[in-house]
Motif scaffolding. Sequence first.
Motif, mmCIF file in Angstrom:
data_model
loop_
_atom_site.group_PDB
_atom_site.id
_atom_site.type_symbol
_atom_site.label_atom_id
_atom_site.label_comp_id
_atom_site.label_asym_id
_atom_site.label_seq_id
_atom_site.Cartn_x
_atom_site.Cartn_y
_atom_site.Cartn_z
ATOM 1 N N ASN A 72 0.829 -1.254 -0.080
ATOM 2 C CA ASN A 72 0.005 0.203 0.180
ATOM 3 C C ASN A 72 0.924 1.351 0.017
ATOM 4 O O ASN A 72 1.265 1.640 0.935
ATOM 5 N N TYR A 73 1.238 1.864 -1.388
ATOM 6 C CA TYR A 73 1.980 2.887 -1.417
ATOM 7 C C TYR A 73 1.236 4.274 -1.806
ATOM 8 O O TYR A 73 0.251 4.180 -2.190
ATOM 9 N N TRP A 74 1.810 5.361 -1.407
ATOM 10 C CA TRP A 74 1.430 6.657 -2.133
ATOM 11 C C TRP A 74 2.693 7.120 -3.020
ATOM 12 O O TRP A 74 3.589 6.796 -2.618
ATOM 13 N N LEU A 75 2.026 7.625 -4.264
ATOM 14 C CA LEU A 75 3.239 7.922 -5.127
ATOM 15 C C LEU A 75 3.325 9.525 -5.144
ATOM 16 O O LEU A 75 2.209 10.353 -5.020
ATOM 17 N N VAL A 76 4.492 10.254 -5.403
ATOM 18 C CA VAL A 76 4.750 11.552 -5.808
ATOM 19 C C VAL A 76 5.428 11.481 -7.036
ATOM 20 O O VAL A 76 6.689 10.882 -7.335
ATOM 21 N N ILE A 77 4.834 11.898 -8.040
ATOM 22 C CA ILE A 77 5.180 11.934 -9.520
ATOM 23 C C ILE A 77 5.517 13.479 -9.989
ATOM 24 O O ILE A 77 4.703 13.932 -10.450
#
Length: 548
Positions: free
Chosen positions: A124-129
């Motif tokens: 369960n990850y959050w991404l910053v792109i």
Amino acid sequence: MNTFLQIHPDDNVLVALQDIPEGTTISFNGQNIELQQSIAAKHKFLIHPVQHGDPITMYGVLVGKATKPMIPGESITTENIVHDANAFHEKDASLQWQAPDVSKWKKRSFMGYQRNDGQVGTRNYWLVIPLVFCENRNVAVIKTAFEKGLGFSPAEIYNEQVQDLVSLYKSGNLEAIHNYKAELLTETNKRHLVFPNIDGIKFLTHEGGCGGTRQDSDALCALLAGYIHHPNVAGATILSLGCQHAQVSILQTALKKLNPAFNKPVLVYEQQKSPSEFDMLSAAIKDTFLALVEANKQERQPSPLSKLVIGLECGGSDGFSGISANPAVGHTSDLLVALGGTSILSEFPELCGVEQELINRCETAATSDKFIRIMRAYESQANAVGSGFYMNPSPGNIKDGLITDAIKSAGAAKKGGTSPVTDVLDYTEYVTKPGLNLLCTPGNDVESTSAEVGSGANIVLFTTGLGTPTGNPIAPVVKLATNTKLATRMKDIIDIDTGTIISGQHSIEEMGEQILEYVIEAANGNIYTKAELLHQDDFIPWKRGVSL
């Protein structure tokens, strides 16, 4: 342990399983063969005499041709054979597949993160792109803030080491510095200080988004959309400059293409519309924190094994890859397919010479035709710039027995097992059909692994004979050594030793079953792979130029 192996009864070479001295007489099929040179483990030597231009056969397929007359017992090298491979054509046979017995896994499940679209995550990850390289610096600012503030920092243990050394230096204790020995951080729960149900925040920086072709920017947006849509991702924060080729609208269109009902939280910030950089970053940090609060409410739930999607990858391959790790992973793939799951075989330059077998394994003519079209277009593109698939083997591959691309490919294809090919995907296309999928990627380890995950792999099985640290930001990458020497020497990056197949301790089928058990435990979150523990977050988008 045997000293040599014939992989297929049609092969005219044997593989040395251990170093064999020059002059040794090998008895094989009633024939005595005297070795003309010392044969290093993983290398091959001839069974029968050959003339200039005669075929060299391994795995039952053409892998090269002789460049001079040779006698039995002579080692094959880059100096006496060159790459050659069988041509391929339209589907001309159908596969009659005997699925393996999976009765003992029928009632098994794994604890995964169930998403609204039916996918199930193993993490369960959050991404910053960033949508463009111009925003990489701003992403780095957010990364530093969150990793230090939330305890996700992979550099924490090294920071502590530096602080220890500074203290010793200030105290004048140089002897203690010389004797200083750091301790390795292995407890994964030290990363979960604030949000226990979130595995981390990942930052996918890259060098694209503008300045190249519009096709490259479109492909980048499609790949990033695959990562945001991925079941291991709860949501994403997007930084855009504003004027680049990779527009927010292109990313949004790509997300809707993957799922018309897409509803994950995606926070977008465009610098050229912001009052200041500080305002943009402050808003992004606050809003992302609030999104993490919501993402942390998601918990693991029992999920069927059919929701597993495994990527099948290799890197730093050696002469044992095709007879230990790759076929073992292939059996794992067959087991998962028989359970209704999905696997992805990529690296199209490393399928050279086995195309016809894969074509005939395709379930439909439309699928096989798509594979033929993509393979021919890719090879033509390589040839057009004076390269070709034959240039794929690296110096390390060649040194450890993979003399031609066809030898490398015949062994690499074993990762795909024996099951039917249910679908063929071009780069950035997402898996929609259970079973074995073929995905067009280059042989480059990171580009290919990045693509497999972007197409939906929620775990990657990565075989290596020479050792490579490759990992992925959002999917566990399980590293499998083809030989025990490597597993012992680089135990900090290797998860599973399949060298026991070479020594005769395990069969391919036994090892394949052990790998599946490991996959289930990794999917549960009970095991974190070595690449995860090392924060080996490799991500490289493929520009559709020539990358082998």
